[in-house]
Each structure stands twice: as C-alpha cells, then as structure tokens.
Write a protein that holds these residues in place. Structure first.
Motif, PDB file in Angstrom:
ATOM      1  N   LEU A 147       0.859  -1.178   0.000  1.00 39.98           N
ATOM      2  CA  LEU A 147       0.000   0.000   0.000  1.00 39.98           C
ATOM      3  C   LEU A 147       0.894   1.226   0.000  1.00 39.98           C
ATOM      4  O   LEU A 147       1.942   1.231   0.637  1.00 39.98           O
ATOM      5  CB  LEU A 147      -0.882   0.003   1.238  1.00 39.98           C
ATOM      6  CG  LEU A 147      -2.110  -0.883   1.155  1.00 39.98           C
ATOM      7  CD1 LEU A 147      -2.909  -0.774   2.441  1.00 39.98           C
ATOM      8  CD2 LEU A 147      -2.968  -0.471  -0.032  1.00 39.98           C
ATOM      9  N   LYS A 148       0.432   2.259  -0.688  1.00 38.39           N
ATOM     10  CA  LYS A 148       1.286   3.444  -0.801  1.00 38.39           C
ATOM     11  C   LYS A 148       1.504   4.131   0.532  1.00 38.39           C
ATOM     12  O   LYS A 148       2.459   4.887   0.683  1.00 38.39           O
ATOM     13  CB  LYS A 148       0.645   4.432  -1.773  1.00 38.39           C
ATOM     14  CG  LYS A 148       1.060   4.192  -3.198  1.00 38.39           C
ATOM     15  CD  LYS A 148       0.680   5.401  -4.006  1.00 38.39           C
ATOM     16  CE  LYS A 148       0.909   5.140  -5.481  1.00 38.39           C
ATOM     17  NZ  LYS A 148       0.351   6.238  -6.280  1.00 38.39           N
ATOM     18  N   ASP A 149       0.594   3.891   1.469  1.00 38.01           N
ATOM     19  CA  ASP A 149       0.784   4.608   2.722  1.00 38.01           C
ATOM     20  C   ASP A 149       1.600   3.818   3.737  1.00 38.01           C
ATOM     21  O   ASP A 149       1.547   4.090   4.923  1.00 38.01           O
ATOM     22  CB  ASP A 149      -0.566   5.043   3.315  1.00 38.01           C
ATOM     23  CG  ASP A 149      -1.471   3.861   3.576  1.00 38.01           C
ATOM     24  OD1 ASP A 149      -1.171   2.755   3.059  1.00 38.01           O
ATOM     25  OD2 ASP A 149      -2.476   4.028   4.290  1.00 38.01           O
ATOM     26  N   ASN A 176      -1.613  13.287  -2.895  1.00 37.78           N
ATOM     27  CA  ASN A 176      -0.985  14.350  -2.101  1.00 37.78           C
ATOM     28  C   ASN A 176      -0.735  13.877  -0.681  1.00 37.78           C
ATOM     29  O   ASN A 176       0.303  14.171  -0.092  1.00 37.78           O
ATOM     30  CB  ASN A 176      -1.868  15.595  -2.093  1.00 37.78           C
ATOM     31  CG  ASN A 176      -1.777  16.357  -3.408  1.00 37.78           C
ATOM     32  OD1 ASN A 176      -0.817  16.165  -4.159  1.00 37.78           O
ATOM     33  ND2 ASN A 176      -2.759  17.186  -3.689  1.00 37.78           N
ATOM     34  N   LEU A 177      -1.702  13.140  -0.162  1.00 38.93           N
ATOM     35  CA  LEU A 177      -1.524  12.626   1.199  1.00 38.93           C
ATOM     36  C   LEU A 177      -0.346  11.663   1.245  1.00 38.93           C
ATOM     37  O   LEU A 177       0.437  11.665   2.207  1.00 38.93           O
ATOM     38  CB  LEU A 177      -2.805  11.925   1.671  1.00 38.93           C
ATOM     39  CG  LEU A 177      -3.932  12.893   2.075  1.00 38.93           C
ATOM     40  CD1 LEU A 177      -5.259  12.155   2.204  1.00 38.93           C
ATOM     41  CD2 LEU A 177      -3.584  13.585   3.396  1.00 38.93           C
ATOM     42  N   VAL A 178      -0.207  10.839   0.204  1.00 38.98           N
ATOM     43  CA  VAL A 178       0.933   9.917   0.155  1.00 38.98           C
ATOM     44  C   VAL A 178       2.235  10.715   0.117  1.00 38.98           C
ATOM     45  O   VAL A 178       3.197  10.410   0.832  1.00 38.98           O
ATOM     46  CB  VAL A 178       0.838   8.991  -1.072  1.00 38.98           C
ATOM     47  CG1 VAL A 178       2.131   8.206  -1.255  1.00 38.98           C
ATOM     48  CG2 VAL A 178      -0.339   8.038  -0.941  1.00 38.98           C
ATOM     49  N   ALA A 179       2.230  11.785  -0.700  1.00 34.24           N
ATOM     50  CA  ALA A 179       3.441  12.612  -0.796  1.00 34.24           C
ATOM     51  C   ALA A 179       3.779  13.241   0.554  1.00 34.24           C
ATOM     52  O   ALA A 179       4.940  13.269   0.974  1.00 34.24           O
ATOM     53  CB  ALA A 179       3.245  13.685  -1.860  1.00 34.24           C
ATOM     54  N   ILE A 180       2.734  13.722   1.234  1.00 33.63           N
ATOM     55  CA  ILE A 180       2.961  14.323   2.557  1.00 33.63           C
ATOM     56  C   ILE A 180       3.549  13.277   3.506  1.00 33.63           C
ATOM     57  O   ILE A 180       4.512  13.511   4.239  1.00 33.63           O
ATOM     58  CB  ILE A 180       1.637  14.878   3.131  1.00 33.63           C
ATOM     59  CG1 ILE A 180       1.177  16.085   2.302  1.00 33.63           C
ATOM     60  CG2 ILE A 180       1.794  15.249   4.593  1.00 33.63           C
ATOM     61  CD1 ILE A 180      -0.218  16.558   2.634  1.00 33.63           C
ATOM     62  N   ARG A 181       2.978  12.087   3.417  1.00 36.92           N
ATOM     63  CA  ARG A 181       3.430  10.988   4.261  1.00 36.92           C
ATOM     64  C   ARG A 181       4.915  10.689   4.004  1.00 36.92           C
ATOM     65  O   ARG A 181       5.705  10.523   4.924  1.00 36.92           O
ATOM     66  CB  ARG A 181       2.568   9.769   3.931  1.00 36.92           C
ATOM     67  CG  ARG A 181       2.848   8.544   4.719  1.00 36.92           C
ATOM     68  CD  ARG A 181       2.140   8.609   6.053  1.00 36.92           C
ATOM     69  NE  ARG A 181       2.660   7.592   6.938  1.00 36.92           N
ATOM     70  CZ  ARG A 181       1.938   6.599   7.427  1.00 36.92           C
ATOM     71  NH1 ARG A 181       0.677   6.511   7.133  1.00 36.92           N
ATOM     72  NH2 ARG A 181       2.486   5.722   8.220  1.00 36.92           N
ATOM     73  N   LEU A 213      -2.095  10.889  11.530  1.00 40.09           N
ATOM     74  CA  LEU A 213      -3.262  11.597  11.001  1.00 40.09           C
ATOM     75  C   LEU A 213      -3.309  11.490   9.474  1.00 40.09           C
ATOM     76  O   LEU A 213      -4.369  11.254   8.872  1.00 40.09           O
ATOM     77  CB  LEU A 213      -3.210  13.063  11.429  1.00 40.09           C
ATOM     78  CG  LEU A 213      -4.427  13.901  11.029  1.00 40.09           C
ATOM     79  CD1 LEU A 213      -5.678  13.363  11.690  1.00 40.09           C
ATOM     80  CD2 LEU A 213      -4.213  15.365  11.405  1.00 40.09           C
ATOM     81  N   THR A 214      -2.144  11.632   8.842  1.00 39.07           N
ATOM     82  CA  THR A 214      -2.103  11.541   7.382  1.00 39.07           C
ATOM     83  C   THR A 214      -2.577  10.165   6.928  1.00 39.07           C
ATOM     84  O   THR A 214      -3.363  10.042   5.983  1.00 39.07           O
ATOM     85  CB  THR A 214      -0.663  11.768   6.869  1.00 39.07           C
ATOM     86  OG1 THR A 214      -0.109  12.870   7.574  1.00 39.07           O
ATOM     87  CG2 THR A 214      -0.667  12.077   5.395  1.00 39.07           C
ATOM     88  N   GLU A 220      -4.579   8.101   8.526  1.00 36.80           N
ATOM     89  CA  GLU A 220      -6.019   7.938   8.733  1.00 36.80           C
ATOM     90  C   GLU A 220      -6.823   8.686   7.675  1.00 36.80           C
ATOM     91  O   GLU A 220      -7.828   8.180   7.163  1.00 36.80           O
ATOM     92  CB  GLU A 220      -6.415   8.438  10.133  1.00 36.80           C
ATOM     93  CG  GLU A 220      -6.015   7.460  11.222  1.00 36.80           C
ATOM     94  CD  GLU A 220      -6.088   8.080  12.614  1.00 36.80           C
ATOM     95  OE1 GLU A 220      -6.508   9.252  12.725  1.00 36.80           O
ATOM     96  OE2 GLU A 220      -5.706   7.381  13.580  1.00 36.80           O
ATOM     97  N   THR A 221      -6.359   9.889   7.366  1.00 39.84           N
ATOM     98  CA  THR A 221      -7.063  10.671   6.351  1.00 39.84           C
ATOM     99  C   THR A 221      -7.034   9.933   5.014  1.00 39.84           C
ATOM    100  O   THR A 221      -8.038   9.867   4.296  1.00 39.84           O
ATOM    101  CB  THR A 221      -6.417  12.054   6.182  1.00 39.84           C
ATOM    102  OG1 THR A 221      -6.235  12.620   7.476  1.00 39.84           O
ATOM    103  CG2 THR A 221      -7.279  12.966   5.342  1.00 39.84           C
ATOM    104  N   LEU A 222      -5.894   9.364   4.709  1.00 39.10           N
ATOM    105  CA  LEU A 222      -5.760   8.632   3.442  1.00 39.10           C
ATOM    106  C   LEU A 222      -6.731   7.450   3.399  1.00 39.10           C
ATOM    107  O   LEU A 222      -7.381   7.209   2.386  1.00 39.10           O
ATOM    108  CB  LEU A 222      -4.317   8.152   3.285  1.00 39.10           C
ATOM    109  CG  LEU A 222      -3.995   7.446   1.980  1.00 39.10           C
ATOM    110  CD1 LEU A 222      -4.279   8.351   0.797  1.00 39.10           C
ATOM    111  CD2 LEU A 222      -2.534   7.013   1.965  1.00 39.10           C
ATOM    112  N   THR A 223      -6.838   6.755   4.523  1.00 36.86           N
ATOM    113  CA  THR A 223      -7.772   5.631   4.580  1.00 36.86           C
ATOM    114  C   THR A 223      -9.198   6.106   4.303  1.00 36.86           C
ATOM    115  O   THR A 223      -9.943   5.475   3.542  1.00 36.86           O
ATOM    116  CB  THR A 223      -7.706   4.952   5.967  1.00 36.86           C
ATOM    117  OG1 THR A 223      -6.351   4.621   6.231  1.00 36.86           O
ATOM    118  CG2 THR A 223      -8.565   3.713   6.002  1.00 36.86           C
ATOM    119  N   GLY A 224      -9.558   7.238   4.929  1.00 34.88           N
ATOM    120  CA  GLY A 224     -10.905   7.775   4.724  1.00 34.88           C
ATOM    121  C   GLY A 224     -11.146   8.163   3.268  1.00 34.88           C
ATOM    122  O   GLY A 224     -12.174   7.813   2.683  1.00 34.88           O
TER     123      GLY A 224
END
Ligand SMILES: Nc1ncnc2c1ncn2[C@@H]1O[C@H](COP(=O)(O)OP(=O)(O)O)[C@@H](O)[C@H]1O
Ligand SMILES: [Mg+2]
Lengths: 229, 512
Positions: free
Chosen positions: A112-114, B329-334, B359-360, B362-366
C-alpha cells in the motif's frame, strides 16, 4: 552495509509513478537509505517498460494507477521480457483483487502506498534478498486462489537440487532467510545464494514467484504453507 | 326513446306476437290466460244448461253473466303481452263462444244478442288494455334511459382508471349489454401511419375469426367525419372519432372508430345513435389520456436515464479526483514526513511529527474508502469479475450473509458502461438481500456466453413483485426500478422472480 559488515552493491531501482510529488518523495526516501539507487523514473505505463529495458534494474516499483497501460499490464510486459527482474506493485487501494492481479501478472510483492517509509525500504531489500514481502495471510489467500486455476503442465525435468528444494520449501512456509539459515545450519549468504540459483533456474525474479511456480507444479501443496493467523 | 313495439300498427304487433308462439307456449302467463278463458267458457256452457231448465228458478238472463268474466283473462293478457295480447285473447274468447251459440241459440235472434254481448266484453277488455299498455311503455322507456345513464356513468368511471385496456374492455362489455348488441369493437389509427388501423379492444373477446375486429377495420376511412353515425349495412354501425385531444373539433381528423354489430331485425333509433356518439367520445378521451400518460412516462424515463448517467459520470470524476489528487498528495505528505523523521535524530522526534504521520494515514484511509464507495476502482482497473469478487468479499466480511460468486464461461472485459451497469445491479441486489430477504445464503453468478448474464439469488423470504416496477416509485422504493432503468441504459433485460417464502432471483441479460 549488512549484518556481516560486507559492502554490497546498491540495489538498482526503476520507479514508475505518475504523481510527481509522490515519485520525488519515494525516491528521496529510498536513496536516503544509501542502499538504493533509482536508476530510472517513469510516469506512464509504456515509459516504465521502456525504462526497464534500458536500465535492466534489480527491482521495479510500479504504481498500479499509471496512465496509459496500467501498472498491472506494465508488470506483465516487464516480466515477459525480463523474468529475473522483480516488480513491486504500489497502490492506494487495498482490495485483494489488486494483489491477485499483480501477482498473476508476475509481481513479487505488493504494498500500500501509505506504508511507512521504512517498510517500503525493507520490502525492497527483502525482495532483493529473495524474501517474501507479502503478509502470510495474504500469501495464503493468493496461493489458494491461484492454485484453483488450471495446473500448468509439469516441467519436463525438475531443475532444482535437493538442497535447493529444501530451501524453497522452507521459503514457501514464509520463513525469513535468517530462519531458513538456522534450520539448515548454514549461513544467510548460503541461503541467499541457493535462492538466487533457484530463481535463475526457474526463471523468476522473486520468492513469491518461485513459490507460485512450485505450487503450480505440485512440488508442495497448500497445507505446507503457514495457515493465516 | 322509441322501440319497435311502440310505433307499429296493431296488425304488425299481432303478427310479431303470433310468430313467437313456440316461446309463448313455455310461458306461465300464457297458460294462466288459457285456463281463465277456458274456465269462463265452461261456466258459460253450464249457465246455458241451467237456463234450459235443468235447474229451476234461475232467471234466463243470468246465463249471460259468465261472458263478462272474459274481462279478467283479457285484462291479464294486456298486462302481460300488451294490446296485441288483449286482442288475440278477445278473439279467442269470441271463437270459444261459437259452439255455445250454435248449440243453445240456433234459431231465435238470441245468438245475435249473445255475439254482441261477447263483442262488447272483448272491446271493453281491449280498451282497458290501452292505458295499461301506455303505462308499461313509459316504464320501459324510463328503465332503458336509466340503463343508458348507468352505462355512461360506468364508462366515465372507467376512463378515470389509468389502465386503458381495462377501460376499453369494460366500456365495450357494458355497451354490448345495454344496447343488446352482437359485438362491438374499437380501433385507432397508428400515430406513425394514419392510414392503418389497429384494433384496441373487442367484445366478446373471443368472437370467432376476429369478426368484430374485421368490422372495425372495414369501417375505417380517414375521410369520414367524426361525431356522426355511419350505417354501413343493416347490421353494422360505425362512429368515427378523433383521439387528438385536447382539441377535438366536431368534424376533426378521424383517428379511430367504434363499430358495433347489431341484430338487423331490430332497427335502432336516434337515441341509440346519440348514445353511441357519446360512448365514442368517451373512448377518444380515454385513448388520448393514455397517450399523454405514456408520453409523460417516456419523458420521465429518458430524464431518469440522463440523470443516472450524469450521476455516474460525476461520481467517477469525483472518485478519480480524490484518488489522483487528494490521496496522492496525502501519500506525498506521508513520504515527506517519513523522510523528515529519518533525518532527525530519534531522540529529537517531536511527538507532533508522529501525530502528523498517523493523522495523514487515517485521512488517506478515509479518502480511499470514500473514493471506492463512489466508484470502485477495481471495476475500471480490473474489470467486472474482480469488482464482483471484491463486492462479494466485502458483503461476506461486513454481514452474516454467506455470499458466493460463480463465474461460468470465459471471462472477458466488455464495454465500460455494461460492466458498470452489471456491477451496480449486483450491488443493489445484494443490498436488497441484506435489507429485506432475511436470507442465510446468496449466490452471484456470472455467465459469459453469446450474451452476459448476471443472476443474484437468495434463499430468503421472497416477496410478490409488482407487475410494473414503476408502481414502486410512488412508495419511494427506487432500488428495483433503478436496476431496471440501468439495465435499459445498455439494452439489457432485467427479470425479477420471487414468491413469498421462496427466495428471490434477480437476473440481468445483456448482449455482448
Ligand atoms: N431479495 C429480496 N427479498 C425480499 N424482498 C425483497 C427483495 N428485494 C426486494 N424486495 C422487496 O421489494 C421492495 C422494493 O425493493 P426496492 O425497490 O429495492 O426498494 P427498497 O429497497 O428501498 O425498499 C422492498 O421493499 C422489499 O419488500
Ligand atoms: Mg497514480
């Protein structure tokens, strides 16, 4: 530097990702470790295939959602011409179907990317060392599903030595190289050597692919695999 | 209103009554009349015998009394059979008197007296019958008028219902009953081809060889004028009408016809024609209303389709935007935060950095879930089979329902719209299973053959599907209707099979 203190060649990576910030961030993260060099970048599917042809890296990291041909199709094409190169798929989606599709296309792993930056790095190193990057429960699901497909005709001859079979079987159970080494009472280096020979003989690039190969030919069955937790 | 019985001269009516003799023989009143006339004749004979001296002391004139009693059967006959009945009974009584005259009064002039006597009585009886007859005729007329009013009323009520076929069938049935017709039929011109006519309804429905239908078709010509009665031949009357409401002119374009077949032996008067014209107008209104309703329905339908499609496009756009922009963007921030963290000395890790990373994530998951709910990316990236797999996985995980997917034939990717429609129908059907079926198992089957067929079956409590799914719209139930609309979008056919207690099956078939 690895545990034995030897200096290793950096892992050569092609990074295919269409989102500029993500690509740059991922590249920085990988290269910061000193273990990886990104030898090529791509932001479209066809471009990724071309970059791999040109650079012949150790590992390709592919975003599934690439414009043009998507990451799955790109993986299929890369594996068709470079079976020894390992591909790691990256996506923001967590449906199992992506894993199935990626692995069917020949990828060694899926992330996963995250994931935490450190996990991504570890995954690259693990694949390079012939270890699995899939969570055992995912592995089990994938193998169950893939083994349901039509079995491939048995290879005319089994190219592996007994020792190599032992290593592959332990690898199939999801054991890390260190553990395999301990069980067989050899060094990690030896295990890695065995695995890379297995990969070369089977014309695959990763442990996942080797396991699928063996499973399809009935060398071992699903029961030998670690059940999902 | 005028009936044949009211206008014709006495001889005609007498002849008509006599013609029906065999039927009369089966009627009670006829025999009552005969019994009356014969008893009076017998009494008369007895009285004559008395008069001849068999019984002493009776005044000879008394033997004429029984003749007066003929009044009773004659009056009764006039009540039952009208003036012609009274006349025939009187004649019959006179005939029966003849033997009496011949036997008892052959020579003296008394036979003349006797005959005059009878003639007077018969004449009195017939005279009495006249007002009775008039009374009776008025009553019949009132009855007929009331039946016609009832008919018009019935038809008016029928035209209020939304079901045109029901209106037409009911109207023709009532018309045939009230006017005592052999058959009736209504037909209209096809809107696209005004010269050709197609029958809409007929009565009796099973009349052989399409007789009334032929009748309709023969009667039609666009050259006719509306609002007039055409007598085609003795047995057939046609009334052309115009369905192009709401602007009916008395002699508008003819777009339909009401034709009736009647007994030629019973000619009809202007009242019947008036009634037929009224009925034809009602039918025209009913047809016009039904067409307007259809038109409105079509409009609503094509609007619904456009809206459905626009909604899907919009969802896709938002979903992509979320995926390509927000999520990336969230991935990039992460990644940036990870790099930052790895460059900092672990001791110097501020708690804020860790929090930001969490937080990043969780936001990405949402965002990911939101994007997927709008439009599953699996569908676009991997196709229908994978999308259904993922759907079935999700339903099995989220609910206690055991869902299974079976794929038959050789899976292949088809047009994106088709895949989307099939997926949405599967999604909606499984949603219904979860919400209504109380099922333990559900099966999703996908067949790839010359066409693609998706079926969703459950073992739940089932229900009685309405004949028209549109009926559900009124109650705010849009699931099944939405499935059907979506199916029609790609030329697919939706079929819902369910019986209370026997589970439900939703099947959709789409050509490749
Ligand atoms: N699988 C099913 N099992 C039992 N009843 C069902 C099923 N699917 C639909 N129904 C019935 O049909 C009705 C209409 O369904 P639908 O159009 O989807 O509207 P909604 O789900 O909003 O009620 C439901 O209210 C339910 O009574
Ligand atoms: Mg992307």
């Amino acid at each position: 530097m690895n545990e034995q203190g030897e200096v290793r060649q950096p892992i050569r990576v092609v990074l295919a990702e269409d989102h500029t910030l993500v690509r740059q961030g991922t590249r920085r993260l990988l290269e910061d470790s000193g273990r990886v060099v990104v030898v090529g970048e791509a932001w479209e599917g066809e471009q990724a295939v071309a970059a791999v042809d040109r650079h012949e890296p150790d590992i390709v990291i592919v975003d599934i959602g690439l414009p043009g041909i998507n990451g799955i199709e790109a993986t299929r094409r890369i594996k068709a011409s470079h079976p020894q190169i390992s591909v790691i798929g990256l996506t923001v989606h967590d449906e199992d179907q992506y894993v199935f599709a990626l692995l069917e296309a020949g990828a060694a792993g899926y992330l996963l990317k995250d994931v935490e930056g450190q996990d991504l790095l570890r995954a690259v190193e693990a694949v390079h060392a012939g270890e699995s990057v899939l969570h055992p429960s995912i592995t089990h699901k994938v193998l169950t599903r893939l083994s349901r497909g039509a079995p491939e005709p048995a290879a005319p001859t089994d190219p592996l030595t007994d020792r190599e079979h032992d290593v592959l079987e332990l690898a199939t159970q999801g054991l890390p190289n260190k553990e395999i080494a301990a069980r067989l009472e050899v060094s990690i280096r030896t295990v890695e050597t065995h695995l890379s020979r297995v990969f070369a003989k089977l014309e695959v690039g990763s442990r996942t692919e080797a396991v699928l190969y063996g499973l399809r030919r009935g060398w071992f069955d699903l029961e030998t695999l670690e059940p999902p937790p | 209103m005028t009936t044949a019985a009211g206008t014709d001269a006495l001889p005609v009516r007498v002849a008509a009554l006599a013609r029906n003799a065999p039927q009369r023989l089966r009627e009670r009143p006829f025999w009552i009349i005969q019994a009356g006339v014969l008893s009076v004749t017998a009494l008369h004979l007895l009285a004559e015998l008395w008069g001849e001296g068999l019984v002493e002391g009776v005044h000879p004139a008394l033997h004429h009394v029984p003749v007066i009693l003929y009044l009773a059967p004659i009056a009764y006959a006039s009540l039952r059979y009208g003036i012609e009945g009274a006349f025939l009974t009187g004649v019959w009584a006179a005939v029966l008197t003849v033997p009496n005259v011949v036997i008892f009064h052959p020579h003296d002039l008394e036979w003349l007296t006797e005959l005059i006597y009878v003639a007077v009585v018969v004449a009195a009886g017939i005279t009495m019958a006249v007002p009775v007859e008039r009374e009776r005729r008025q009553r019949r007329r009132a009855e007929a008028t009331s039946r016609r009013l009832t008919l018009l009323n019935e038809i008016a009520t029928l035209t209020l219902t939304a079901d045109l076929q029901h209106t037409l069938d009911g109207t023709l049935a009532s018309l045939v009953a009230v006017l005592d017709l052999e058959a009736a039929c209504v037909a209209t011109a096809n809107p696209d081809d005004p010269a050709s006519l197609s029958p809409l309804a007929r009565h009796p429905a099973d009349s052989g060889a399409g007789a009334p239908v032929d009748l309709c078709l023969q009667q039609f010509s666009p050259l006719h004028e509306t609002g007039q009665v055409l007598t085609i031949d003795a047995g057939v009357i046609a009334v052309p009408f115009d369905t192009d409401l709401p602007d009916p002119s008395p002699s508008g374009r003819v777009t339909g016809v009401l034709a009736v077949q009647l007994d030629p032996a019973r000619p009809r008067g202007p009242d019947d024609h008036q009634l037929l014209i009224g009925v034809a107008n009602q039918l025209a209104t009913a047809v016009a209303n039904a067409r307007l309703r259809d038109l409105e329905h079509d409009r609503v339908r094509s609007y619904a389709r456009l809206v459905t499609w626009a909604q899907e496009e919009e969802r896709k756009r938002i979903s992509r935007e979320l995926h390509d922009e927000a999520a990336q963007n969230l991935v990039a921030i992460r990644r940036g935060l990870d790099t930052l963290a790895s460059r900092l000395d672990p001791a110097g890790h501020p708690a804020e950095l860790r929090q930001l990373r969490t937080l990043t994530g969780e936001t990405l998951t949402g965002v990911r879930r939101f994007s997927r709910d709008l439009r599953p990316p699996v569908l676009d990236d991997l196709g229908l089979v994978s999308a259904l797999e993922s759907l079935v996985d999700e339903v099995s995980r989220r609910t206690r329902l055991g869902v299974e997917l079976a794929v038959h034939g050789t899976p292949a990717r088809v047009a994106a719209e088709t895949e989307l429609v099939l997926f949405r129908i599967g999604q909606a059907a499984l949603h219904n299973v979860g919400r209504h079926a109380e099922a333990t198992r559900a099966t999703v089957e996908l067949h790839f053959a010359d066409d693609i067929r998706l079926t969703i079956t459950d073992d739940g409590r089932g229900f009685a599907p309405p004949e028209q799914l549109t009926q559900l719209a009124g109650t705010g139930k849009l699931g099944l209707l939405g499935m059907q609309e979506r199916a029609h979008l790609v030329g697919a056919e939706l079929e819902i099979t369910s019986h209370p207690g026997h589970g439900t099956r939703v099947a959709v078939t789409v050509p490749r």
